[in-house]
Design a protein around this motif. Structure first.
Motif, PDB file in Angstrom:
ATOM      1  N   GLU A 166       0.877  -1.245  -0.192  1.00  0.00           N
ATOM      2  CA  GLU A 166      -0.180  -0.101  -0.107  1.00  0.00           C
ATOM      3  C   GLU A 166       0.896   1.434  -0.074  1.00  0.00           C
ATOM      4  O   GLU A 166       0.701   2.207  -0.652  1.00  0.00           O
ATOM      5  CB  GLU A 166      -0.781  -0.030   1.191  1.00  0.00           C
ATOM      6  CG  GLU A 166      -1.660   1.346   1.211  1.00  0.00           C
ATOM      7  CD  GLU A 166      -2.586   1.174   2.531  1.00  0.00           C
ATOM      8  OE1 GLU A 166      -3.133   0.437   3.169  1.00  0.00           O
ATOM      9  OE2 GLU A 166      -2.927   2.650   2.809  1.00  0.00           O
ATOM     10  N   THR A 169       2.687   1.734  -3.379  1.00  0.00           N
ATOM     11  CA  THR A 169       1.449   2.288  -4.279  1.00  0.00           C
ATOM     12  C   THR A 169       1.131   3.679  -4.125  1.00  0.00           C
ATOM     13  O   THR A 169       1.012   4.291  -5.248  1.00  0.00           O
ATOM     14  CB  THR A 169       0.378   0.958  -4.292  1.00  0.00           C
ATOM     15  OG1 THR A 169       1.003  -0.167  -4.541  1.00  0.00           O
ATOM     16  CG2 THR A 169      -0.396   1.507  -5.391  1.00  0.00           C
ATOM     17  N   GLU A 170       1.109   4.219  -2.955  1.00  0.00           N
ATOM     18  CA  GLU A 170       0.487   5.328  -2.420  1.00  0.00           C
ATOM     19  C   GLU A 170       1.433   6.336  -3.209  1.00  0.00           C
ATOM     20  O   GLU A 170       1.174   7.539  -3.363  1.00  0.00           O
ATOM     21  CB  GLU A 170       0.276   5.638  -0.927  1.00  0.00           C
ATOM     22  CG  GLU A 170      -0.846   4.905  -0.486  1.00  0.00           C
ATOM     23  CD  GLU A 170      -2.075   5.384  -0.683  1.00  0.00           C
ATOM     24  OE1 GLU A 170      -2.297   6.625  -0.521  1.00  0.00           O
ATOM     25  OE2 GLU A 170      -3.132   4.857  -1.005  1.00  0.00           O
ATOM     26  N   LEU A 200      -5.788  -6.117  -3.705  1.00  0.00           N
ATOM     27  CA  LEU A 200      -4.269  -5.573  -3.924  1.00  0.00           C
ATOM     28  C   LEU A 200      -4.404  -5.475  -5.609  1.00  0.00           C
ATOM     29  O   LEU A 200      -3.514  -4.384  -6.075  1.00  0.00           O
ATOM     30  CB  LEU A 200      -3.416  -6.845  -3.641  1.00  0.00           C
ATOM     31  CG  LEU A 200      -3.117  -6.792  -2.215  1.00  0.00           C
ATOM     32  CD1 LEU A 200      -2.063  -7.952  -1.758  1.00  0.00           C
ATOM     33  CD2 LEU A 200      -2.202  -5.596  -1.649  1.00  0.00           C
ATOM     34  N   LYS A 203      -5.848  -2.436  -7.004  1.00  0.00           N
ATOM     35  CA  LYS A 203      -4.811  -1.310  -6.967  1.00  0.00           C
ATOM     36  C   LYS A 203      -3.896  -1.136  -7.628  1.00  0.00           C
ATOM     37  O   LYS A 203      -2.758  -0.299  -7.431  1.00  0.00           O
ATOM     38  CB  LYS A 203      -4.668  -1.043  -5.369  1.00  0.00           C
ATOM     39  CG  LYS A 203      -5.830  -0.766  -4.399  1.00  0.00           C
ATOM     40  CD  LYS A 203      -6.287   0.675  -4.662  1.00  0.00           C
ATOM     41  CE  LYS A 203      -7.688   0.737  -3.635  1.00  0.00           C
ATOM     42  NZ  LYS A 203      -8.064   2.119  -3.658  1.00  0.00           N
ATOM     43  N   LYS A 330      -4.221  -3.735   7.626  1.00  0.00           N
ATOM     44  CA  LYS A 330      -5.045  -3.043   6.471  1.00  0.00           C
ATOM     45  C   LYS A 330      -4.173  -2.893   5.164  1.00  0.00           C
ATOM     46  O   LYS A 330      -2.999  -2.588   5.444  1.00  0.00           O
ATOM     47  CB  LYS A 330      -5.330  -1.614   7.013  1.00  0.00           C
ATOM     48  CG  LYS A 330      -5.980  -0.854   6.070  1.00  0.00           C
ATOM     49  CD  LYS A 330      -6.668   0.497   6.586  1.00  0.00           C
ATOM     50  CE  LYS A 330      -5.491   1.597   6.157  1.00  0.00           C
ATOM     51  NZ  LYS A 330      -5.846   1.878   4.735  1.00  0.00           N
ATOM     52  N   ILE A 331      -4.679  -3.463   4.142  1.00  0.00           N
ATOM     53  CA  ILE A 331      -4.174  -2.963   2.929  1.00  0.00           C
ATOM     54  C   ILE A 331      -5.117  -2.141   1.968  1.00  0.00           C
ATOM     55  O   ILE A 331      -6.107  -2.739   1.743  1.00  0.00           O
ATOM     56  CB  ILE A 331      -3.666  -4.200   2.125  1.00  0.00           C
ATOM     57  CG1 ILE A 331      -3.288  -5.181   3.051  1.00  0.00           C
ATOM     58  CG2 ILE A 331      -2.435  -3.956   0.926  1.00  0.00           C
ATOM     59  CD1 ILE A 331      -4.171  -6.698   2.773  1.00  0.00           C
ATOM     60  N   PHE A 332      -4.977  -1.157   1.705  1.00  0.00           N
ATOM     61  CA  PHE A 332      -5.704  -0.071   0.963  1.00  0.00           C
ATOM     62  C   PHE A 332      -7.130  -0.231   1.971  1.00  0.00           C
ATOM     63  O   PHE A 332      -6.976   0.159   3.033  1.00  0.00           O
ATOM     64  CB  PHE A 332      -5.922  -0.531  -0.470  1.00  0.00           C
ATOM     65  CG  PHE A 332      -4.523  -0.638  -1.348  1.00  0.00           C
ATOM     66  CD1 PHE A 332      -4.077   0.733  -1.553  1.00  0.00           C
ATOM     67  CD2 PHE A 332      -4.144  -1.948  -1.568  1.00  0.00           C
ATOM     68  CE1 PHE A 332      -2.829   0.668  -2.277  1.00  0.00           C
ATOM     69  CE2 PHE A 332      -2.911  -1.607  -2.151  1.00  0.00           C
ATOM     70  CZ  PHE A 332      -2.249  -0.649  -2.558  1.00  0.00           C
ATOM     71  N   ASP A 333      -8.335  -0.557   1.100  1.00  0.00           N
ATOM     72  CA  ASP A 333      -9.429  -0.524   2.311  1.00  0.00           C
ATOM     73  C   ASP A 333      -9.970  -1.915   2.701  1.00  0.00           C
ATOM     74  O   ASP A 333     -10.927  -2.202   3.290  1.00  0.00           O
ATOM     75  CB  ASP A 333     -10.549   0.146   1.549  1.00  0.00           C
ATOM     76  CG  ASP A 333     -10.954  -0.502   0.252  1.00  0.00           C
ATOM     77  OD1 ASP A 333     -10.380  -1.288  -0.141  1.00  0.00           O
ATOM     78  OD2 ASP A 333     -11.800  -0.633  -0.306  1.00  0.00           O
ATOM     79  N   ARG A 394     -14.052  -4.851   4.521  1.00  0.00           N
ATOM     80  CA  ARG A 394     -13.557  -3.357   3.830  1.00  0.00           C
ATOM     81  C   ARG A 394     -14.417  -2.357   4.560  1.00  0.00           C
ATOM     82  O   ARG A 394     -14.506  -1.373   3.827  1.00  0.00           O
ATOM     83  CB  ARG A 394     -13.919  -3.537   2.346  1.00  0.00           C
ATOM     84  CG  ARG A 394     -13.137  -4.808   1.803  1.00  0.00           C
ATOM     85  CD  ARG A 394     -13.574  -4.917   0.226  1.00  0.00           C
ATOM     86  NE  ARG A 394     -12.356  -4.030  -0.497  1.00  0.00           N
ATOM     87  CZ  ARG A 394     -12.029  -4.368  -1.569  1.00  0.00           C
ATOM     88  NH1 ARG A 394     -12.649  -5.249  -2.551  1.00  0.00           N
ATOM     89  NH2 ARG A 394     -11.256  -3.633  -2.251  1.00  0.00           N
TER      90      ARG A 394
END
Lengths: 446, 446
Positions: A166, A169-170, A200, A203, A330-333, A394
Motif C-alpha cells: 500500500e 503504491t500510494e 491488491l 490497486k 490493513k491494505i488499502f481499504d 472493507r
C-alpha cells in the motif's frame, strides 16, 4: 538496586519508565545499540506512504526526556556482547568501539527481533532493504525519494510486506509482490485470502505466487529478481519474509530458549535465571488457547511485558496470562484481523477442531455503505470451546475482532459466545453481528 | 401441536421461522394486527434521510414467503383482544371487525412495545408523529415530502430522537431538539455527553435543554411547541420519548409482569403460565451483570428470544443467559456505544462501583485520521469485576464495545480484561486499545 536493560524499544523503555514510577530511587540503566529508542516501528509504512511524512515523528519520547525527566541512565550506541549471569555483569562496546562492563542486580533482555534475510546471491546489494529499525525506515524513505523509484519488488506477504504494498503504491510506485507460497495468506481460508488478493490487484499490485527468489542481479541501476521460472524487474527490493527472535546473547549466556528459539520466560517474565528477565519480541509467551508456549511478537505484548518486569522487580504481583495471537492489518481499504488458532494450528495443538467460513455484511443491508465481510471461525468439538477467528472486511470493522479475543481469554464456549449481547444499529452491523452469524453456524457443526 | 404467535415482527417471525425449521409438521399461526410483518424498524431513520429511500425495502421477508415457502398461517389485520390461558384460546377481531377465536397448545406473546405519547394539549394533531411501526415511518416520510417541511421539532433524546436529528437534517430540515433534562445524555459522563452535544450543534441542530413540553398549538400550518419558559416554532413534531412494553393483554390474562411492566419470563422465555411464552420488547430479561431482571428492548434480543421459544417448544435445551444492555447509535459522524451498567445503575444494583473517564485516540497518533475517543468505564471495588463501559468516538470505532460486552458475559474482572490481547495496527488503534487504556486507569482506583 541496579536495574539494567538491554534494548531501548517498546519492552525496554516500558520497563524502564514503569520501574521509575514504581521506585523513584532505583538505579536504571538502558543499553541501546542504535541511536534510537522508543519509536513506533509499526507506523513506518504510513510515514513512507506520505511524501511529507517525517520518520522522526515516530519517536515517542526523546532520549533527553528519559534521562532528564525520568532519571534513566540511557546509553545509546552501546552494544552488549556478553551476559555473565554468574557474576551479574554485561559487557560490550560503545559507539566508539570502547569496551564497557556493567554490573546488575536485575537484568532485562529486551533485544527484540531481527528481520530475516536469505543469503541468496545479491542480498547484500544496496538496493535490497528490510524494514525493521527506524534506520531501515529512514533508508527506505530516502532511497525511494532520492532515486525517484518507479518500480519496486516486495518479497514476502507478511504484515510488513502487505502494508508496504500500500505504502509504495500510494507513492506512485509499481509494486511486484513476490511470494514463494501458492496462495497469498495461507493461514486464511481460500475465500478470505482471495478477497485480499483481489483488493491488491484492484490497486495495481502485481502478485506473483509460487516464486522462490534465488538471486538478485544488477543491470545498471536496475535489478533482476530471479526465481526458477522467471525474473522480475525492479529498482529496489524490500525483503519482508518475517522476523526471528534476537536471542543470541541469552543463548550464549546459557539461558533456556523456548518457542521458536525465543528466550523462555515464566509467567513473571523471568528467564531460567531468576534475576534475568526477557520481554518483547525476544521472549516467548503463553498462548491463552493452548496454555502452551508460543512466539507471536507484537507491540502490545512487548509494552505489557515491559510493565510486568518492572512490577515484578519492585515487588508487585505479576501473572502474565498470555497472548491470544490477535493481529490486524490493513491494505488499502481491506482489513484482515485474526485471533486465536487456525484450524491447522488447532489440530496441531491436539484439539478436535471444526471450522466455518461465512460471508455476511458489515451493516444492515438497508443502509448505504454495507460491504461484504468474511468470518472464519474455529471451535473444538470436544469441549465446545471457541478456538479462533479470522476476518476480512472493507468497512472499518476489524475492530470487531477484539470481542473474539476477549472470549478466548475467558475460555468461552462457542454456545456462550453466540449468546453474547453485541451492539446493533443499522450503520454498524446487521442485527446479528458477523461474529454471531459465524458462531451460530459453527454451533451446528459442533 | 398448534403454536400460536401474537405479533409478527422480530420476535414473532423469528420464532415462527425457527419453529418451522425445527418441526416441519407443526401448525403455526401468526396473528398480526397491522398489515406489516418482519421489517427493520431500526432502519427507518436511514430511509427517511434518503430522498430516494423506499420504506418498503425494509420488509425483510414478504408475507407470501412465510405463507407459501414456510407454511406459516400468517393472518394480517388480526388484533388479539384477549388471552384465555385456562382454555388455551385467544380471541379478537380481524381487519373487517369480524370476531375470531383460536385455540393453542403453545402461545407466544410477541406484542412488542409502544411509543410513549404524553397526553398534553395538541398531542393528537396530525402534525405530531411517533416513529415506531413501519406505518409511522411511511407517514413521517410522506409528510415531510408532501408538505416540504423546513423546520421540525424532536421531543426527546433517545436513540430514535437523535437518529432522526441526523435524518431530518440530511433532508435539509432545520431541527429543534427539545429535551426536558438539563443534559443531552444523562447516562453519559458530562465530557461524553458534551461531545455528542457539540457534534449535533456543529451540524446545525438547535438544542434546547431543560424544556418540558406542555402543549402544542397550531397557527395555520405551523406549530408552537410550548414549554414553561418558551415556545418553539416548527411545522411538525416527532415525539421520541421512549417506549413501554406492550404487556396489556398478558396482564389482563393474569400473567405475571416483571421489570418495567414487561411480561415476566424465565430463562426458557416462559411466562407464569408454562405454555405461554413472551419474547421481544414486551418481555423482560435477565441482566448478565446484576443477575436481576431488566427491560432493555433491543432487536437482537428479540430475534434471539424468538429462536429460544421455538427451540424450547420443540424440545431443545434453552437457557437464556441474559442481556448486557449493549447499544450503539450514530448521529452524523459521532458514535455512542454502551454496555453494562453506568455508575449510578451499579450503585442502585448494590455494587461498590468506581468509574474512570479517559480521553484517548482512535488510531496511532502518527497515522492520519486519528480522532479523540472517550471511554467511561465502571468497575466494582469489592469483586474487581468490570461492570460497564460507555464510549463516544468519531472514527467508526463503536464496534470496539463488543469486546467489553463479551467481558461482561464472562463476568471478567477489570484486571483480566486489562490483560486481554487486543488488536493493534496504527490505522486501527493506539498500541493500547482505548478500552485497555481505560481498564489500566480503572485498575488504579479499584
Amino acid at each position: 538496586m541496579h536495574f539494567v536493560i538491554i534494548g531501548g524499544d517498546a519492552a525496554g523503555m516500558s520497563a524502564a519508565s514503569r520501574a521509575r514510577r514504581n521506585d523513584p530511587a532505583m538505579a536504571i540503566t538502558v543499553l541501546e545499540m542504535t541511536e534510537d529508542v522508543s519509536y513506533s516501528a509499526c507506523s513506518m509504512p504510513y510515514v513512507i506512504a506520505d511524501e511529507e511524512g517525517d520518520m522522526e515523528t515516530l519517536i515517542m519520547r526523546a532520549p533527553a526526556v528519559f534521562r532528564e525527566k525520568q532519571n534513566i541512565d540511557l546509553r545509546l550506541g552501546h552494544r552488549v556482547e556478553a551476559i555473565d549471569p554468574k557474576n551479574r555483569r554485561v559487557s560490550g562496546k560503545d559507539a566508539g568501539g570502547k569496551p564497557f562492563e556493567i554490573s546488575f542486580d536485575k537484568l532485562l533482555i529486551a533485544t527484540g527481533s531481527v528481520a530475516n534475510m536469505p543469503l541468496i546471491p545479491g542480498h547484500e546489494l544496496p538496493h535490497v532493504f528490510v524494514l525493521k529499525s527506524l534506520d531501515d525506515g529512514r533508508r527506505v524513505k530516502a532511497f525511494i525519494e532520492e532515486k525517484r523509484i518507479e518500480k519496486a519488488a516486495i518479497i514476502g506477504a507478511g504484515y510488513i510486506g502487505l502494508e508496504m504494498c500500500e505504502a509504495l503504491t500510494e507513492r506512485g510506485i509499481t509494486v511486484q509482490l513476490i511470494r514463494n507460497r501458492p496462495e497469498l495468506l495461507p493461514w486464511l481460508a481460500p475465500e478470505l485470502s482471495a478477497a485480499v488478493d483481489t483488493a491488491l490487484r484492484e490497486k495495481g499490485v502485481l502478485i506473483n505466487h509460487g516464486c522462490t527468489t534465488e538471486r538478485i542481479e544488477t543491470h545498471d541501476s536496475r535489478l533482476d529478481i530471479c526465481c526458477r521460472e522467471a525474473c522480475f524487474d525492479a529498482e529496489m527490493v524490500l525483503m519482508a519474509i518475517g522476523v526471528r527472535p534476537s536471542s543470541f546473547l541469552a543463548k550464549e549466556a546459557g539461558l533456556e530458549l523456548g518457542a521458536a528459539g525465543a528466550i523462555a520466560v515464566n509467567r513473571s517474565m523471568q528467564t531460567s535465571h531468576p534475576d534475568i528477565y526477557a520481554a518483547g519480541d525476544c521472549a516467548d509467551a503463553y498462548h491463552v488457547v493452548t496454555g502452551e508456549k508460543t512466539w507471536i511478537p507484537m507491540a502490545l505484548t512487548a509494552n505489557r511485558a515491559g510493565w510486568a518486569v518492572a512490577d515484578h522487580i519492585t515487588g508487585r504481583p505479576v501473572r502474565m496470562e498470555g497472548v491470544a495471537g490477535t493481529g490486524v492489518f490493513k491494505i488499502f481499504d481491506v482489513e484482515v484481523a485474526r485471533t486465536g488458532l487456525t484450524l491447522h494450528e488447532a489440530e496441531k495443538a491436539g484439539f478436535d477442531p471444526v471450522e466455518v467460513v461465512v460471508k455476511t455484511y458489515s451493516r444492515a443491508k438497508t443502509v448505504p455503505g454495507s460491504r461484504p465481510v468474511w468470518v472464519q471461525m474455529v471451535g473444538d468439538r470436544q469441549s465446545g470451546r471457541l478456538l479462533g477467528v479470522s476476518m476480512v472486511g472493507r468497512d472499518n470493522e476489524a475492530r470487531r475482532i477484539n470481542a473474539a479475543a476477549v472470549a478466548l481469554h475467558a475460555r468461552m464456549r462457542v454456545v456462550d459466545f453466540s449468546t453474547t449481547d453485541m451492539a446493533y444499529a443499522p450503520p454498524f452491523s446487521p442485527v446479528w453481528d458477523p461474529l454471531l452469524v459465524a458462531a451460530n453456524q459453527l454451533l451446528k457443526k459442533i
